[in-house]
Design an enzyme around this catalytic site. Sequence first.
Site, PDB file in Angstrom:
ATOM      1  N   ARG A  21       9.297   0.133  20.600  1.00  0.00           N
ATOM      2  CA  ARG A  21       9.920  -0.898  21.457  1.00  0.00           C
ATOM      3  C   ARG A  21      11.255  -0.312  21.750  1.00  0.00           C
ATOM      4  O   ARG A  21      11.757  -0.186  23.169  1.00  0.00           O
ATOM      5  CB  ARG A  21      10.233  -2.152  20.824  1.00  0.00           C
ATOM      6  CG  ARG A  21      11.050  -3.219  21.676  1.00  0.00           C
ATOM      7  CD  ARG A  21      11.096  -4.616  20.977  1.00  0.00           C
ATOM      8  NE  ARG A  21      12.007  -5.332  21.356  1.00  0.00           N
ATOM      9  CZ  ARG A  21      13.429  -5.687  21.154  1.00  0.00           C
ATOM     10  NH1 ARG A  21      13.710  -4.728  20.329  1.00  0.00           N
ATOM     11  NH2 ARG A  21      13.912  -6.481  21.638  1.00  0.00           N
ATOM     12  N   THR A 125       6.337   6.022   7.633  1.00  0.00           N
ATOM     13  CA  THR A 125       5.286   6.018   6.528  1.00  0.00           C
ATOM     14  C   THR A 125       5.571   5.021   5.373  1.00  0.00           C
ATOM     15  O   THR A 125       6.690   5.142   4.842  1.00  0.00           O
ATOM     16  CB  THR A 125       4.956   7.192   5.988  1.00  0.00           C
ATOM     17  OG1 THR A 125       4.119   7.139   4.745  1.00  0.00           O
ATOM     18  CG2 THR A 125       6.124   8.038   5.606  1.00  0.00           C
ATOM     19  N   ASP A 127       5.103   5.548   2.516  1.00  0.00           N
ATOM     20  CA  ASP A 127       5.337   6.276   1.220  1.00  0.00           C
ATOM     21  C   ASP A 127       6.699   6.742   0.719  1.00  0.00           C
ATOM     22  O   ASP A 127       7.072   7.385  -0.071  1.00  0.00           O
ATOM     23  CB  ASP A 127       4.352   7.655   1.425  1.00  0.00           C
ATOM     24  CG  ASP A 127       2.924   7.374   1.295  1.00  0.00           C
ATOM     25  OD1 ASP A 127       2.641   6.302   1.050  1.00  0.00           O
ATOM     26  OD2 ASP A 127       2.136   8.300   1.694  1.00  0.00           O
ATOM     27  N   MET A 169      -0.470   2.684  -3.368  1.00  0.00           N
ATOM     28  CA  MET A 169      -0.514   3.914  -2.675  1.00  0.00           C
ATOM     29  C   MET A 169       0.537   4.925  -2.902  1.00  0.00           C
ATOM     30  O   MET A 169       1.383   4.586  -3.661  1.00  0.00           O
ATOM     31  CB  MET A 169      -0.575   3.554  -1.148  1.00  0.00           C
ATOM     32  CG  MET A 169      -1.761   3.146  -0.723  1.00  0.00           C
ATOM     33  SD  MET A 169      -1.847   2.972   1.079  1.00  0.00           S
ATOM     34  CE  MET A 169      -3.640   2.829   1.581  1.00  0.00           C
ATOM     35  N   ARG A 171      -0.111   9.282  -2.653  1.00  0.00           N
ATOM     36  CA  ARG A 171      -0.903  10.320  -2.900  1.00  0.00           C
ATOM     37  C   ARG A 171      -0.069  11.511  -3.410  1.00  0.00           C
ATOM     38  O   ARG A 171      -0.586  12.186  -4.396  1.00  0.00           O
ATOM     39  CB  ARG A 171      -1.671  11.101  -1.638  1.00  0.00           C
ATOM     40  CG  ARG A 171      -2.997  10.676  -1.817  1.00  0.00           C
ATOM     41  CD  ARG A 171      -3.651  11.565  -0.357  1.00  0.00           C
ATOM     42  NE  ARG A 171      -2.910  11.187   0.782  1.00  0.00           N
ATOM     43  CZ  ARG A 171      -3.569  10.905   1.993  1.00  0.00           C
ATOM     44  NH1 ARG A 171      -4.807  10.806   1.905  1.00  0.00           N
ATOM     45  NH2 ARG A 171      -2.925  10.808   3.097  1.00  0.00           N
ATOM     46  N   HIS A 215       2.043  -9.862 -22.450  1.00  0.00           N
ATOM     47  CA  HIS A 215       1.440  -9.020 -21.509  1.00  0.00           C
ATOM     48  C   HIS A 215       2.298  -8.012 -20.946  1.00  0.00           C
ATOM     49  O   HIS A 215       3.563  -7.911 -21.433  1.00  0.00           O
ATOM     50  CB  HIS A 215       1.321 -10.168 -20.421  1.00  0.00           C
ATOM     51  CG  HIS A 215       2.726 -10.576 -19.899  1.00  0.00           C
ATOM     52  ND1 HIS A 215       3.589 -11.504 -20.439  1.00  0.00           N
ATOM     53  CD2 HIS A 215       3.505  -9.996 -18.652  1.00  0.00           C
ATOM     54  CE1 HIS A 215       4.594 -11.596 -19.566  1.00  0.00           C
ATOM     55  NE2 HIS A 215       4.702 -10.650 -18.768  1.00  0.00           N
ATOM     56  N   HIS A 249      -5.208  -1.042   1.189  1.00  0.00           N
ATOM     57  CA  HIS A 249      -4.843  -0.770   2.384  1.00  0.00           C
ATOM     58  C   HIS A 249      -3.735  -2.386   2.773  1.00  0.00           C
ATOM     59  O   HIS A 249      -3.138  -2.302   3.792  1.00  0.00           O
ATOM     60  CB  HIS A 249      -5.540  -0.877   3.461  1.00  0.00           C
ATOM     61  CG  HIS A 249      -5.966   0.757   3.596  1.00  0.00           C
ATOM     62  ND1 HIS A 249      -6.850   1.225   2.832  1.00  0.00           N
ATOM     63  CD2 HIS A 249      -5.705   1.731   4.423  1.00  0.00           C
ATOM     64  CE1 HIS A 249      -6.969   2.566   2.757  1.00  0.00           C
ATOM     65  NE2 HIS A 249      -6.400   2.653   3.981  1.00  0.00           N
ATOM     66  N   ARG A 252      -0.315  -1.537   3.792  1.00  0.00           N
ATOM     67  CA  ARG A 252       0.000  -1.018   4.985  1.00  0.00           C
ATOM     68  C   ARG A 252       0.363  -2.101   6.085  1.00  0.00           C
ATOM     69  O   ARG A 252       0.716  -1.558   7.304  1.00  0.00           O
ATOM     70  CB  ARG A 252      -0.690  -0.016   5.292  1.00  0.00           C
ATOM     71  CG  ARG A 252      -0.837   1.345   4.530  1.00  0.00           C
ATOM     72  CD  ARG A 252      -0.683   2.534   5.655  1.00  0.00           C
ATOM     73  NE  ARG A 252      -1.765   2.590   6.464  1.00  0.00           N
ATOM     74  CZ  ARG A 252      -3.030   3.605   6.161  1.00  0.00           C
ATOM     75  NH1 ARG A 252      -2.794   4.334   5.272  1.00  0.00           N
ATOM     76  NH2 ARG A 252      -3.827   3.724   7.316  1.00  0.00           N
TER      77      ARG A 252
HETATM   78  O1  F6P Z   1       0.347   7.986   4.505  1.00  0.00           O
HETATM   79  C1  F6P Z   1       0.384   6.908   4.027  1.00  0.00           C
HETATM   80  C2  F6P Z   1      -0.815   6.430   3.077  1.00  0.00           C
HETATM   81  O2  F6P Z   1      -0.943   5.048   3.029  1.00  0.00           O
HETATM   82  C3  F6P Z   1      -0.826   7.078   1.659  1.00  0.00           C
HETATM   83  O3  F6P Z   1      -0.222   6.226   0.828  1.00  0.00           O
HETATM   84  C4  F6P Z   1      -2.349   6.847   1.455  1.00  0.00           C
HETATM   85  O4  F6P Z   1      -2.628   7.841   0.385  1.00  0.00           O
HETATM   86  C5  F6P Z   1      -2.954   7.149   2.710  1.00  0.00           C
HETATM   87  O5  F6P Z   1      -2.252   6.758   3.818  1.00  0.00           O
HETATM   88  C6  F6P Z   1      -4.394   6.484   3.004  1.00  0.00           C
HETATM   89  O6  F6P Z   1      -4.681   6.990   4.107  1.00  0.00           O
HETATM   90  P1  F6P Z   1      -6.209   6.384   5.026  1.00  0.00           P
HETATM   91  O7  F6P Z   1      -5.707   5.078   5.341  1.00  0.00           O
HETATM   92  O8  F6P Z   1      -6.541   7.299   5.957  1.00  0.00           O
HETATM   93  O9  F6P Z   1      -7.264   6.306   3.781  1.00  0.00           O
END
Ligand code: F6P
Length: 319
Positions: A21, A125, A127, A169, A171, A215, A249, A252
């Site tokens: 936007r 991202t 990450d 998440m 990687r 815990h 996910h 995300r």
């Molecule tokens: O790059 C962001 C991310 O969410 C990473 O943290 C994760 O490893 C990756 O994408 C997962 O990607 P996909 O949705 O392609 O499996």
Amino acid sequence: MKKIGVLTSGGDSPGMNAAIRAVVRKSIYHGIEAYGVYQGYSGLMAGNISKFELGSVGDIIHRGGTMLRSARCKEFETKEGQQKGIEQLRKMGLDGLVVIGGNGSYLGAKALTEQGFPCIGVPATIDNDIPGTQFTIGFDTALNTVLDAIDRIRDTATSHERTFIVEVMGRDAGDIALWSGLAGGAETILVPEEDYDLDDIAERLKSGQRRGKKHSIIIVAEGVSSGPKFAEEIFAKTNIETRVSVLGHIQRGGNPTGFDRVLASRLGAYAVELLMEGKGGRAVGVVKDKLVNDDILTVLEQPHNFQSDMYKLSKELSI
Ligand code: F6P
């Protein structure tokens, strides 16, 4: 600069829409035509490009995902793929392209810039692992999503006096794990940037139990281990049965936080400003609340800013 294109690529992140936007509205405000490229680099190669008006980006600032869609595109890693993209950009008469995304997206923007087409990278991202900026678009939202999950898990962990392993998440980068673990009061945080000592973790769990701690929450970044695999390691070492939550996910998605919307608006508009000044081939970011830009050709060579002082603090606070 008469025509600017914008695309999103790689893993989506909340706030991408706010950035789109900003690019479109800032361009139109300054009399520049704005074009949306759909489905990342694969849509670019296919010429999936539309002219945008002010209304094209109405009602999206608060939505997660990306209205331009996204893709991870192997073909664009080749010279041929990149040439196809450049042909489409030239065919549409575009003078500059704003690429909103993470590492892979930056590599595409770098390649286009090297081949003579000026791009600006906007870091987005969950990450938070892009050099040249303190924060990437989407990280704050993902952090809060993970925290919400940790808080809920803590409720049931307390009721049942259990140890939970939460896989998040990341990687190659441990920012989501570190920030959510520190803010969520986790006992142990495993990140790709730091080695871990299983004996030490086992001892901490056992000594916690000895002093009546009922815990525990362990956060594991996916780049270190999967949650279930780490649960097996813990069981083999301590005989303590854990429960595992893999957040996946859901991290995300969701409406972007206020922080991410503001960050995205500032960075998207700044990308257009740079193109208007004739400064292509840059990557924008925010450092100490100031807008900054780096060379897109070299920015990824810098290490990402993992805060090891925060990691140390998390250990001190979780004794
Ligand atoms: O790059 C962001 C991310 O969410 C990473 O943290 C994760 O490893 C990756 O994408 C997962 O990607 P996909 O949705 O392609 O499996």
